[in-house]
Each structure stands twice: as C-alpha cells, then as structure tokens.
Motif scaffolding. Structure first.
Motif, PDB file in Angstrom:
ATOM      1  N   ARG A  92      50.775  48.321  42.696  1.00 14.23           N
ATOM      2  CA  ARG A  92      50.266  47.621  43.884  1.00 14.23           C
ATOM      3  C   ARG A  92      51.320  46.700  44.484  1.00 14.23           C
ATOM      4  O   ARG A  92      51.517  46.669  45.705  1.00 14.23           O
ATOM      5  CB  ARG A  92      49.023  46.809  43.478  1.00 14.23           C
ATOM      6  CG  ARG A  92      48.393  46.000  44.598  1.00 14.23           C
ATOM      7  CD  ARG A  92      47.572  46.857  45.501  1.00 14.23           C
ATOM      8  NE  ARG A  92      46.731  46.056  46.387  1.00 14.23           N
ATOM      9  CZ  ARG A  92      45.792  46.551  47.168  1.00 14.23           C
ATOM     10  NH1 ARG A  92      45.543  47.847  47.156  1.00 14.23           N
ATOM     11  NH2 ARG A  92      45.080  45.771  47.956  1.00 14.23           N
ATOM     12  N   ALA A  93      52.014  45.961  43.631  1.00 13.03           N
ATOM     13  CA  ALA A  93      52.959  44.962  44.112  1.00 13.03           C
ATOM     14  C   ALA A  93      54.162  45.589  44.806  1.00 13.03           C
ATOM     15  O   ALA A  93      54.732  44.997  45.727  1.00 13.03           O
ATOM     16  CB  ALA A  93      53.425  44.084  42.948  1.00 13.03           C
ATOM     17  N   HIS A 109      45.008  42.925  43.737  1.00 14.40           N
ATOM     18  CA  HIS A 109      44.412  44.048  44.456  1.00 14.40           C
ATOM     19  C   HIS A 109      43.443  43.606  45.545  1.00 14.40           C
ATOM     20  O   HIS A 109      42.961  44.449  46.308  1.00 14.40           O
ATOM     21  CB  HIS A 109      43.684  44.980  43.474  1.00 14.40           C
ATOM     22  CG  HIS A 109      44.609  45.858  42.698  1.00 14.40           C
ATOM     23  ND1 HIS A 109      45.383  45.389  41.662  1.00 14.40           N
ATOM     24  CD2 HIS A 109      44.893  47.182  42.813  1.00 14.40           C
ATOM     25  CE1 HIS A 109      46.091  46.396  41.157  1.00 14.40           C
ATOM     26  NE2 HIS A 109      45.813  47.489  41.839  1.00 14.40           N
ATOM     27  N   GLY A 110      43.116  42.328  45.604  1.00 13.22           N
ATOM     28  CA  GLY A 110      42.206  41.853  46.641  1.00 13.22           C
ATOM     29  C   GLY A 110      40.846  42.504  46.532  1.00 13.22           C
ATOM     30  O   GLY A 110      40.283  42.661  45.442  1.00 13.22           O
ATOM     31  N   GLY A 111      40.295  42.913  47.686  1.00 10.90           N
ATOM     32  CA  GLY A 111      38.963  43.520  47.693  1.00 10.90           C
ATOM     33  C   GLY A 111      38.879  44.773  46.857  1.00 10.90           C
ATOM     34  O   GLY A 111      37.828  45.062  46.264  1.00 10.90           O
ATOM     35  N   ALA A 112      39.968  45.527  46.784  1.00 11.84           N
ATOM     36  CA  ALA A 112      39.961  46.736  45.964  1.00 11.84           C
ATOM     37  C   ALA A 112      39.763  46.403  44.491  1.00 11.84           C
ATOM     38  O   ALA A 112      39.198  47.196  43.737  1.00 11.84           O
ATOM     39  CB  ALA A 112      41.274  47.507  46.159  1.00 11.84           C
ATOM     40  N   GLY A 113      40.222  45.229  44.079  1.00 10.31           N
ATOM     41  CA  GLY A 113      40.133  44.850  42.673  1.00 10.31           C
ATOM     42  C   GLY A 113      38.720  44.635  42.189  1.00 10.31           C
ATOM     43  O   GLY A 113      38.409  44.907  41.021  1.00 10.31           O
ATOM     44  N   VAL A 114      37.854  44.140  43.059  1.00 11.91           N
ATOM     45  CA  VAL A 114      36.465  43.900  42.647  1.00 11.91           C
ATOM     46  C   VAL A 114      35.563  45.085  42.973  1.00 11.91           C
ATOM     47  O   VAL A 114      34.366  45.057  42.689  1.00 11.91           O
ATOM     48  CB  VAL A 114      35.901  42.611  43.287  1.00 11.91           C
ATOM     49  CG1 VAL A 114      36.628  41.386  42.770  1.00 11.91           C
ATOM     50  CG2 VAL A 114      35.975  42.672  44.812  1.00 11.91           C
ATOM     51  N   THR A 152      39.110  50.909  41.745  1.00  7.45           N
ATOM     52  CA  THR A 152      40.075  50.788  40.647  1.00  7.45           C
ATOM     53  C   THR A 152      39.277  50.546  39.366  1.00  7.45           C
ATOM     54  O   THR A 152      38.107  50.147  39.420  1.00  7.45           O
ATOM     55  CB  THR A 152      41.061  49.622  40.860  1.00  7.45           C
ATOM     56  OG1 THR A 152      40.405  48.370  40.551  1.00  7.45           O
ATOM     57  CG2 THR A 152      41.582  49.584  42.291  1.00  7.45           C
ATOM     58  N   PRO A 153      39.888  50.727  38.206  1.00  5.39           N
ATOM     59  CA  PRO A 153      39.168  50.459  36.952  1.00  5.39           C
ATOM     60  C   PRO A 153      39.104  48.987  36.586  1.00  5.39           C
ATOM     61  O   PRO A 153      38.530  48.629  35.564  1.00  5.39           O
ATOM     62  CB  PRO A 153      39.988  51.240  35.915  1.00  5.39           C
ATOM     63  CG  PRO A 153      41.361  51.286  36.472  1.00  5.39           C
ATOM     64  CD  PRO A 153      41.204  51.346  37.966  1.00  5.39           C
ATOM     65  N   LEU A 154      39.670  48.103  37.427  1.00  2.77           N
ATOM     66  CA  LEU A 154      39.852  46.712  37.031  1.00  2.77           C
ATOM     67  C   LEU A 154      38.539  45.960  36.825  1.00  2.77           C
ATOM     68  O   LEU A 154      38.404  45.181  35.872  1.00  2.77           O
ATOM     69  CB  LEU A 154      40.719  45.984  38.060  1.00  2.77           C
ATOM     70  CG  LEU A 154      42.180  46.429  38.085  1.00  2.77           C
ATOM     71  CD1 LEU A 154      42.899  45.855  39.302  1.00  2.77           C
ATOM     72  CD2 LEU A 154      42.888  46.000  36.798  1.00  2.77           C
ATOM     73  N   ALA A 155      37.576  46.150  37.719  1.00  6.57           N
ATOM     74  CA  ALA A 155      36.312  45.421  37.588  1.00  6.57           C
ATOM     75  C   ALA A 155      35.604  45.789  36.290  1.00  6.57           C
ATOM     76  O   ALA A 155      35.074  44.920  35.579  1.00  6.57           O
ATOM     77  CB  ALA A 155      35.410  45.695  38.788  1.00  6.57           C
ATOM     78  N   GLU A 156      35.601  47.076  35.958  1.00  8.70           N
ATOM     79  CA  GLU A 156      34.955  47.502  34.717  1.00  8.70           C
ATOM     80  C   GLU A 156      35.744  47.039  33.495  1.00  8.70           C
ATOM     81  O   GLU A 156      35.159  46.669  32.466  1.00  8.70           O
ATOM     82  CB  GLU A 156      34.775  49.013  34.696  1.00  8.70           C
ATOM     83  CG  GLU A 156      33.866  49.496  33.582  1.00  8.70           C
ATOM     84  CD  GLU A 156      33.386  50.913  33.781  1.00  8.70           C
ATOM     85  OE1 GLU A 156      32.503  51.336  33.000  1.00  8.70           O
ATOM     86  OE2 GLU A 156      33.857  51.609  34.694  1.00  8.70           O
TER      87      GLU A 156
END
Length: 404
Positions: free
Chosen positions: A286-287, A362-367, A371-375
């Motif tokens: 992402r970065a 990731h901003g909004g995509a992160g929550v 993406t697998p990040l929220a889980e």
C-alpha cells in the motif's frame, strides 16, 4: 549461540511457506465465495478438503504433535521445530491451520487425548481427529462466572453408578457450531469441597449425547468465524456419559488445562506473528503504491516509523517465543511458565498495534472487507482475552518477579 533452525525445520518451513503462499492465501477468495453460496453452513467447505488433500500429499500434516510419529501418526516435532511453522500458517489463519490439521481447538484437544487419554479414548476420538475425519470443541468458559479464574467453573460433573451426569452452560466453545465437531471436552466440578485446584475434572461428551443443546453462535466484532466452526453457547442438561469418558482422574482437570494451554500459547503467539508479518507486507504494498500530498505513503515519515517499529517488535518477540519453545522442550512447561506468560501478554498486544496501524495506512479499505486486516484485527483482539486475559497473566508474572 546458534540462531539457525535445524535441517528438518528449514526443509519443512520452505515447503510450508510455498504451500501457504501458492495455495492457502489464493484460496481465501474461494472460501469467501463458498461462504456466500451457503450462508448457513458451519463447516465442511470443499476448499478446505482440497487443501487438506494437497497438504497430506506434500507431507504437511499434524505438524504440531510431539512424540513418536510411529505411535501418533504426527510429525513428531518439538515445540522449537513447530514454532516457525505455526508462524507461517499465521499468514492465512482462516485456511492454513485447518489445511495442515493444526487448527485450534483440535490441536489442544488432540494433545490432551495424546497425553492423558486411555487407549480406548484415543482409538475412538484421537485417531479420527488426527485423520481430520471429525472436529472437536473445548468447553471451559462459562457465561455466569469469571472464567479467567478456572476455579470459578460452575458446571457439575456428578458420578452416578457407571455414568457421569453433566449439568451446566458453556460459551465461547470454539468450533462447536460445526456439525463435524463430534466430541466436546468439557471442564466441570466433580468435588466442590475438594482443595481449590482439585475440584475440577475433564470429560468427553459426544455431540449427539441426549441433553446437549448448542444454543447459538457468538460473534467477535460481527465476525462469526463460520469457516472455523464458530463459537457456540452450549447447555448441558443432565447429560449422561459412561464413566470411561472421564479424562485421567477426578480432580485432574485443572492440571490438564494448564498442560493444554502451555503449547497452545506457543501456537497462538507464533501464528499471531505471522498475522503481523502479513499485515506489514500489506503495508509495504500500500505504501509504495498510494500517493498523498504529493508523495507516496512510503515517503511519509510516520508510515516509515510505523514500519520500523513493527519490524523491531516482530523480530524481538519472535526470539522470545522461540526461547520459550526451547525452554519447554528442555526444562518443561512448569519451569518455562514465566516466558509462557510473557509471550501471551506481549505478542497479541504488539500484533494488535501492528494490524491497527496497517488499517490506518489503508484508510477506509482497512476497515472494510476488501482486505483481510479487519478480520485479522478481530482475531488478535480476542486473543488478548482467550486463554486468560492480559491482566491475569500480568498479575501472575509480576507476583513471580517480585516473589510475593
């Protein structure tokens, strides 16, 4: 001091890493599609069976269980050998652990049966679990008592002739929503008047025993963990099982629980480090691709600091977990208790921060579910409560440090 893994560990790590990255992670989208197609399903997903077949063919099966492979049918690895393998499976916590038959709570239940089970118990329950023909659940936590203190457990296990009668209510029984979870290991009190740590026992309760009621699934931040069989609330209404279903002896339940949780914390913590590594890998992607205020995120000072701190945390805690695994192998779980408690506190805390910052990058995509990040965050946050909350371990560790 030699920090290199032995040849067996290196060879297995190489094969398992390829399996996870080439098969398990790409299959996550397949699992999502199968979940969407059958929203009421709690287990038995075709993609898992396909991965298990491949893992078996590649010799990546039952990696967690120590002992003689000829007797157990497992890999016979030490804690130190298995630890880096558990980390690799943490890159895909939804699929990699069940694919190689190293998923909780089955691992802990198989360890209990392997160490404390009778030959008949092993034949009936352990062997099918080792072959992944059935699943299992561990029923310890209760809704009506503070289960961080296992001596609070209120479920009763009463002897009546050649049977035991189990009465009580459990929740957060992982895997129990899966109809393939054929056996529950239930912890309850056989003698409330005994010495504090000799009141509890563990007993094997078949799912189909009369009086077993799986009441409802529970969620973690809205995630139902459906692909792992969920977490259930269960009532045991005068459930009768043969006396031969008792594990070890009356009053041994607390000691069995402690024996079960030691290796489990190695598994959990190394998988958590794998989750942290995957989150950091997503940050790198992402970065380097995302621009804000005329620069990539990788050129923003705060993102660089987060990445640097994540690398320091992951490297330092990996060494602590490996040291803990080595101590468990060389001096035993009891003498490694300080380190076991330390990793249980430190690893989930650090990985939670790493994943949280990855979400921020990731901003909004992160929550979102994109993406697998929220889980991953939901899973790591719950680990700070599962197997004893941070505060209990901190208190015990501090008491030992101050010798009070």
């Amino acid at each position: 001091m030699d920090f290199a893994h032995d040849e067996t560990t290196r060879e297995l790590s190489e094969r398992l890493r390829a399996f996870v990255h080439e098969h398990a992670i790409p299959a996550e989208q397949v699992l999502d599609a199968q979940l969407a197609a059958e929203p009421d399903r709690w287990g038995g997903f075709p993609v898992v069976a396909e991965l298990q077949q491949r893992a078996r063919a590649e010799g990546l099966w039952n990696l967690f269980l120590p002992g003689d492979p000829a007797e157990t049918g497992a890999a016979g690895l030490t804690n130190l050998q298995y630890a880096p393998l558990a980390e690799i499976t943490g890159w895909s916590p939804r699929l990699a652990p069940p694919a190689v038959n190293c998923a909780a709570p089955d691992t802990g239940n198989m360890e209990v049966l392997n160490e404390f089970g009778t030959p008949a118990q092993k034949e009936r329950w352990l062997e099918p679990l080792l072959r992944a023909e059935i699943r299992s659940s561990f029923c310890m936590t209760e809704p009506d008592v503070a289960s961080s203190d296992a001596t609070n457990i209120g479920t009763r296990i009463r002897r009546e002739g050649d049977e035991y009668v189990i009465t009580g209510r459990k929740w957060w029984s992982t895997g129990a929503m899966n109809p393939d979870a054929a056996i529950f290991i239930v912890m309850g009190k056989t003698d409330p008047d005994a010495e504090r740590h000799r009141q509890q026992s563990m007993i094997l309760v078949p799912r189909d025993a009369p009086g077993v009621r799986v009441i409802r699934p529970l969620t973690v931040f809205g995630y139902d963990d459906r692909d792992h069989g969920g977490h259930a609330e269960i009532a045991f209404d005068d459930v009768r099982v043969p006396a031969s279903h008792l594990i070890a002896g009356e009053g041994d339940g607390f000691a069995i629980a402690q024996a079960r949780l030691g290796p489990g914390r190695i598994h959990h913590c190394m998988r958590a480090l794998g989750m942290g590594e995957r989150a950091l890998s997503l940050v790198r992607e992402r970065a380097s691709a995302r621009h804000a205020f005329g620069r990539t995120l990788a050129e923003q000072g705060v993102v660089r600091e987060w990445a640097a701190e994540a690398r320091i945390q992951l490297e330092a805690l990996r060494l602590l977990v490996l040291k803990t695994a080595w101590l468990m192998d060389t001096v035993g779980n009891r003498r490694a208790m300080t380190e076991i408690q330390a990793i249980k506190i430190a690893v989930p805390r650090a990985v939670q921060q790493i994943i949280d910052r990855a979400i921020q990058v990731h901003g909004g995509a992160g929550v979102s579910g994109d993406t697998p990040l929220a889980e991953l965050y939901a899973g790591i946050r719950s680990l700070r409560i599962a197997d004893g909350p941070d505060e209990v371990h901190l208190s015990s560790l501090g008491r030992a440090e101050l010798r009070v």
